[in-house]
Design a protein around this motif. Structure first.
Motif, PDB file in Angstrom:
ATOM      1  N   LYS A 157      43.526  85.311   5.514  1.00  0.00           N
ATOM      2  CA  LYS A 157      44.777  86.065   5.443  1.00  0.00           C
ATOM      3  C   LYS A 157      45.356  86.073   4.037  1.00  0.00           C
ATOM      4  O   LYS A 157      45.882  87.095   3.577  1.00  0.00           O
ATOM      5  CB  LYS A 157      45.793  85.472   6.430  1.00  0.00           C
ATOM      6  CG  LYS A 157      45.441  85.682   7.891  1.00  0.00           C
ATOM      7  CD  LYS A 157      46.543  85.177   8.797  1.00  0.00           C
ATOM      8  CE  LYS A 157      46.214  85.429  10.262  1.00  0.00           C
ATOM      9  NZ  LYS A 157      47.293  84.956  11.164  1.00  0.00           N
ATOM     10  N   GLU A 158      45.287  84.937   3.362  1.00  0.00           N
ATOM     11  CA  GLU A 158      45.819  84.872   1.997  1.00  0.00           C
ATOM     12  C   GLU A 158      45.057  85.808   1.078  1.00  0.00           C
ATOM     13  O   GLU A 158      45.648  86.554   0.288  1.00  0.00           O
ATOM     14  CB  GLU A 158      45.737  83.430   1.473  1.00  0.00           C
ATOM     15  CG  GLU A 158      46.290  83.272   0.071  1.00  0.00           C
ATOM     16  CD  GLU A 158      46.109  81.858  -0.448  1.00  0.00           C
ATOM     17  OE1 GLU A 158      46.366  81.642  -1.646  1.00  0.00           O
ATOM     18  OE2 GLU A 158      45.713  80.990   0.338  1.00  0.00           O
ATOM     19  N   GLY A 159      43.733  85.796   1.179  1.00  0.00           N
ATOM     20  CA  GLY A 159      42.931  86.679   0.343  1.00  0.00           C
ATOM     21  C   GLY A 159      43.189  88.137   0.659  1.00  0.00           C
ATOM     22  O   GLY A 159      43.282  88.977  -0.252  1.00  0.00           O
ATOM     23  N   ILE A 160      43.316  88.464   1.938  1.00  0.00           N
ATOM     24  CA  ILE A 160      43.594  89.846   2.329  1.00  0.00           C
ATOM     25  C   ILE A 160      44.936  90.297   1.778  1.00  0.00           C
ATOM     26  O   ILE A 160      45.092  91.438   1.304  1.00  0.00           O
ATOM     27  CB  ILE A 160      43.556  89.973   3.862  1.00  0.00           C
ATOM     28  CG1 ILE A 160      42.128  89.771   4.375  1.00  0.00           C
ATOM     29  CG2 ILE A 160      44.079  91.326   4.314  1.00  0.00           C
ATOM     30  CD1 ILE A 160      42.018  89.720   5.875  1.00  0.00           C
ATOM     31  N   SER A 161      45.939  89.423   1.820  1.00  0.00           N
ATOM     32  CA  SER A 161      47.257  89.766   1.283  1.00  0.00           C
ATOM     33  C   SER A 161      47.177  90.131  -0.194  1.00  0.00           C
ATOM     34  O   SER A 161      47.745  91.144  -0.635  1.00  0.00           O
ATOM     35  CB  SER A 161      48.232  88.600   1.482  1.00  0.00           C
ATOM     36  OG  SER A 161      48.442  88.332   2.842  1.00  0.00           O
ATOM     37  N   ILE A 174      36.768  86.316  -1.036  1.00  0.00           N
ATOM     38  CA  ILE A 174      36.493  86.577   0.386  1.00  0.00           C
ATOM     39  C   ILE A 174      35.031  86.958   0.593  1.00  0.00           C
ATOM     40  O   ILE A 174      34.635  87.267   1.718  1.00  0.00           O
ATOM     41  CB  ILE A 174      37.415  87.672   0.949  1.00  0.00           C
ATOM     42  CG1 ILE A 174      37.094  89.038   0.334  1.00  0.00           C
ATOM     43  CG2 ILE A 174      38.868  87.330   0.757  1.00  0.00           C
ATOM     44  CD1 ILE A 174      37.745  90.195   1.050  1.00  0.00           C
ATOM     45  N   THR A 175      34.249  86.945  -0.473  1.00  0.00           N
ATOM     46  CA  THR A 175      32.825  87.269  -0.385  1.00  0.00           C
ATOM     47  C   THR A 175      32.018  85.997  -0.603  1.00  0.00           C
ATOM     48  O   THR A 175      32.240  85.282  -1.572  1.00  0.00           O
ATOM     49  CB  THR A 175      32.435  88.303  -1.460  1.00  0.00           C
ATOM     50  OG1 THR A 175      33.243  89.462  -1.314  1.00  0.00           O
ATOM     51  CG2 THR A 175      30.976  88.682  -1.320  1.00  0.00           C
ATOM     52  N   THR A 176      31.103  85.712   0.305  1.00  0.00           N
ATOM     53  CA  THR A 176      30.286  84.520   0.132  1.00  0.00           C
ATOM     54  C   THR A 176      29.300  84.741  -1.012  1.00  0.00           C
ATOM     55  O   THR A 176      28.802  85.846  -1.227  1.00  0.00           O
ATOM     56  CB  THR A 176      29.510  84.183   1.410  1.00  0.00           C
ATOM     57  OG1 THR A 176      28.590  85.228   1.708  1.00  0.00           O
ATOM     58  CG2 THR A 176      30.459  84.002   2.582  1.00  0.00           C
ATOM     59  N   LEU A 177      29.021  83.666  -1.709  1.00  0.00           N
ATOM     60  CA  LEU A 177      28.122  83.740  -2.854  1.00  0.00           C
ATOM     61  C   LEU A 177      26.706  84.119  -2.411  1.00  0.00           C
ATOM     62  O   LEU A 177      25.994  84.827  -3.138  1.00  0.00           O
ATOM     63  CB  LEU A 177      28.107  82.398  -3.584  1.00  0.00           C
ATOM     64  CG  LEU A 177      27.543  82.380  -4.996  1.00  0.00           C
ATOM     65  CD1 LEU A 177      28.270  83.369  -5.889  1.00  0.00           C
ATOM     66  CD2 LEU A 177      27.644  80.981  -5.583  1.00  0.00           C
TER      67      LEU A 177
END
Length: 917
Positions: A437-441, A498-501
């Motif tokens: 949620k924090e990343g989406i915000s 929010i993207t996995t390495l």
């Protein structure tokens, strides 16, 4: 103010932690008088009343001092008088409370006096809360007055008609912003609700960022008022500034601002449906299957997932191969669900599920996991393409504007706008599969800001094109450029978070191969005219530039990831691999690609077939340098992972997989690393073992739901169960050729340790059964104990897993299917029995006749670090995404709600104050 006669505290009106702390302290003091019986050693009832009386006197003295020093005493006498009246009300209620409390403690057996003391205590608490809330509102008013002063300064700055006046007002504006910034940060820390804190800090950040743009836009407007572009820049910055000020004021007053940072953090519908579906497919008993109702619900969820997946598959940047994989996995998921539902229907009326049910559940989870991986990779495809080069479009636009080429500037402004639209669209698109949620915000807010900013960047470039020699136009363009790059950098970091390495590196490798193929096509394409040759050169040059850009982006992302890890041999290995790519391979590739492009431009029309082949091989070799270096980075990263942590289209490339073929006649000693041999099993046997492991994981999930929710502290049963589960997981990993167990002797020792833990678990469970006063509960618990002993013995026998090696011709064939299957099945049976034993032990513990040294407490949520490393406006890089366990998730929500409104004990105080009679 007090005419309504309320006798309850409205905690929703308390917005400040300081106020909350004061109210909590008063609650503790007052409730001790009526609830602390019997009294603690050395404590007297009169002493409790004296404590409250002293606290009240201290509170009144502090209140009078604060009111006398209030900064708005001269500006707003009404507010000061309201504070004094509220303080007098506290004093009156306090005196009544003290007097009635003394009456009660002298005759503590009197129900009527207890009731009177309780009501007077409530009245005092309400009066104190009202005073503190009023004082807090006055504090807020002083901050709002500063916001109004800042708003007036902005208005005067916009009305200024000379450069000197604009400069003077801007100096005042900066000083006011700095002063307000300190106050706002202090207020944000003190706010009780996290969403208000986030909104306040977001508005503060927007205010600080837009101020320099307002300054340069106003100066440019004063210098060039005749240009429409200057007017639009000025209007934009003025609107953004007023929006930030309005948002600040709204949050400070406890209202909802127009732009809400916290509201941007909404999880996408697709990921929410996938999570819901995965939680609902696992039924615990045959009776939980409700026929057509369960079927209709699950099938409906799958169709919604398929519909959302189709929107991603049909997007522009989704590769055809990825699109086909998404379509295939959607069909596989449908089929897996139908197979599972068929098994559920067969089990209706039975007492327990057959083994086909866990296998079906595991298959649905596997198909869902595969679909999620392909969806994530499709989104990363978009991100990789859109954010490959975020600087060139704007740099080209500015260069054209400085040269004064109007038509070229308009064309490049259009190209920049298309680039900006793509960035914004991809950013919003990427939030569909994230639960952060924090990343989406951060992503949604930054994308909205970029969407509004992009047209103004173009306007500033057009203004610079019209007035290329104007210092004000140049400074204005520079401000907009810096703001754009800053926001794009923030958005890039947020997307990386929010993207996995693993996804990013896998997609980057695939894209490098695509670019290489594109470059080869440009080399082999026949060119009959200089124009065709120039086009082919452009294709090769563009492909080479993309490869170089992707390689440097890999370096940046991996370096950023390593910055969040403690230095170790692992991080040094990864950093060394990145250094080789950045400082050696990229430069060598760029030089070779440049030379190739030069030769193609000079002699491309006269190339024969042999020359084309030579140049193609040269380009392939140059691309291979970069591709292999990226692969080395990925392998270095995987060295710190277990196979369960890897969710990849291509599984581990295990060292020594083909090593046996060259030395087939070699005799393998008894203590050979059996784990390596397990990797060399035939593919058919590997699939059968994997099917059994999938069933084991269903049991493991049930274990985590039932057992991991209990705290190990003071509960040896949970400690033993968790240890047994961890060892069994290591043993099943061994059958796949991975994990900490390397040899057969390691597996045997692990089985012995499980047997020892099983014996200890039996002893503890027997103690609980002996103490239980309920015969049925005792019988249930005792029925599981022999099974633990039996399965532990079977596990000891099955632990002698050894890969048998036979030589057929020149090939060496490895086989260990039967022993591996037996090991996994026995481990699953034992784990399932441990789960049932723990459940029965808990039930029996609630019906024991005497107290035992076993405590059943819910496990607390995982602790968060006190200091979190921060980068780029406090965006936190998260670990690889995992699906949370439902009970742990519920517990976390339960605890989080209590924390957000104060703490758990405070909520108990609320219930006691507002509910007792």
């Amino acid at each position: 103010m007090h005419a309504n006669g309320d006798t309850e505290i409205n905690f929703n009106r308390i917005r400040s932690k300081a106020v909350l702390k004061q109210v909590t302290q008063m609650i503790n003091e007052v409730t001790n008088i009526t609830e602390t019986f019997p009294l603690a050693q050395g404590q007297t009832a009169e002493g409790l009343v004296d404590t409250v009386d002293a606290a009240l006197v201290n509170f009144l003295e502090s209140g009078h001092f604060v009111v006398s020093k209030c900064p708005i005493a001269n500006k707003d006498p009404r507010s000061i008088e309201a504070l004094r009246e509220a303080l007098r009300f506290v004093q009156d209620k306090g005196q009544i409370m003290v007097q009635r409390s003394r009456d009660f403690v002298r005759d503590s057996t009197s129900t009527e006096k207890r009731k009177v003391a309780t009501l007077s205590g409530r009245s005092l608490l309400v009066a104190v809360a009202e005073f503190l809330i009023l004082a807090d509102s006055i504090d807020v008013k002083t901050i709002v007055d500063k916001v109004d002063e800042l708003r007036d300064t902005v208005h005067r700055m916009l009305e200024a008609d000379s450069k000197i006046e604009v400069d003077e007002q801007y100096k005042i504006l900066v000083s006011l912003i700095e002063e307000l910034d300190i106050t706002v940060r202090r207020r944000a820390v003190d706010l009780v609700k996290p969403n208000q804190r986030d909104d306040l800090l977001a508005a503060r950040s927007a205010l600080r960022q837009i101020a320099p743009l307002l300054f340069t836009s106003q100066r440019t407007f004063v210098r060039h008022p005749e240009h429409e572009e200057a007017q639009k820049n000025r209007a934009y910055t003025a609107k953004e500034m007023n929006s930030a000020l309005n948002a600040l004021e709204a949050v400070l007053n406890g209202q909802q601002p127009e732009i809400i940072f916290s509201e941007y953090g909404r999880i996408g519908d697709l990921i929410d449906k996938i999570e819901t579906f995965q939680n609902k497919i696992e039924l615990e008993r045959p009776g939980d299957y409700k026929g057509h109702l369960t079927r209709r619900e699950l099938e409906g969820l799958v169709e919604e997932i398929v519909s959302g997946s189709a929107s991603i598959a049909d997007s522009g940047s989704t590769r055809d191969t990825r699109k086909q994989k998404i379509v295939d996995e959607c069909n596989n998921l449908r089929q897996a669900l139908q197979d599972l539902l068929s098994e559920y229907e067969k089990s209706v009326g039975q007492r327990q599920f057959t083994d086909d049910i866990p296998l079906g559940i595991a298959q649905v989870h596997k198909r869902t996991k595969d679909l999620r991986r392909h969806l994530r990779r499709a989104i990363v495809d978009h991100i990789s393409d859109a954010f490959l080069d975020t600087r060139t479009p704007l740099i080209l636009l500015i260069e054209s504007a400085k040269e004064g080429h109007e038509e070229n500037t308009k064309y490049r402004a259009q190209m920049f706008q298309e680039h900006a639209n793509e960035i914004v669209e991809v950013a919003r698109f990427s939030c569909q599969l994230s639960a952060d949620k924090e990343g989406i915000s951060v992503i949604q807010l930054t994308a909205s800001q970029l969407e509004r900013l992009a047209p103004q960047v173009s306007q500033s470039a057009l203004l610079l094109c019209a007035e290329p020699s104007s210092k004000q136009a140049q400074e204005n363009m520079e401000s907009y450029k810096n703001m754009w790059f800053e926001k794009v950098g923030l958005l890039t970091t947020a997307l990386d978070n929010i993207t996995t390495l693993d996804d990013f590196l896998a997609v980057s490798e695939a894209h490098i191969v695509e670019d290489c193929e594109r470059g080869i096509k440009g080399i082999l394409e026949n060119a009959s005219t200089p124009e065709d040759n120039a086009a082919n050169c452009g294709v090769v040059d563009c492909a080479a530039g993309s490869i170089r850009g992707r390689a440097l982006r890999v370096c940046d992302v991996v370096d950023a990831e390593m910055d969040f890890l403690r230095n170790s041999e692992y991080t040094e290995t990864v950093k060394q691999a990145v250094k080789i790519l950045r400082t050696q391979r990229v430069d060598e590739f760029a030089e070779r690609a440049s030379n190739l492009a030069y030769r193609q431009e000079a002699t491309g029309l006269t190339w024969d077939a042999d020359q084309k082949d030579n140049e193609m091989n040269e380009f392939i070799n140059a691309c291979t340098l970069v591709h292999d270096a990226v692969k080395d980075i990925r392998h270095a990263l995987l060295m710190n992972r277990s196979m369960n942590d890897v969710d990849s289209d291509v599984e581990y490339e295990v060292e020594g997989t083909n090593a046996g073929n060259s030395d087939a006649n070699r005799t393998i000693p008894e203590q050979e690393n059996q784990q390596n041999l397990m990797r060399r099993l035939p593919e058919e046997e590997k699939q059968k073992i994997q099917a059994q492991i999938d069933i084991f994981r269903v049991t493991q999930n049930r274990f985590e739901r039932e057992v991991a929710k209990w705290d190990e502290t003071g509960n040896d049963i949970i400690t033993l169960a968790n240890n047994m589960c961890k060892i069994m997981m290591s043993m099943t990993e061994f059958t796949r050729g991975c994990g900490p167990l390397k040899t057969t002797m390691d597996v045997i020792r692990a089985a012995q340790e499980i047997s020892l833990n099983g014996s200890k678990l039996n002893v503890l469970a027997k103690q609980i059964s002996d103490a239980s006063v309920d015969s049925r509960t005792k019988e249930d618990l005792l029925s599981y104990l022999p099974k633990i002993t039996l399965y532990c013995q079977q596990l000891n026998i099955c632990s002698k897993v050894k890969a048998d090696i036979t030589q057929i011709g020149n090939e060496m064939v490895v086989s260990a299917l039967d022993s591996a299957m037996s090991l996994i099945q026995t481990a699953r049976n034992l784990l399932d029995t441990v789960v049932q034993t723990v459940k029965a032990a808990y039930i029996a513990s609630t019906k024991i006749g005497r107290k035992l040294n076993i405590e059943w407490r819910m496990a607390p949520p995982k602790k968060q670090p006190l200091v979190r490393p921060q980068k780029n406006s406090a965006i936190i890089r998260r670990a690889s995404e995992r699906r949370p366990l439902q009970p742990a998730k519920v517990l976390a929500e339960f605890t989080r709600n209590d924390i957000e409104s104060g703490d758990f004990e405070l909520n108990n105080q609320k219930r006691r104050v507002n509910g007792y009679s």
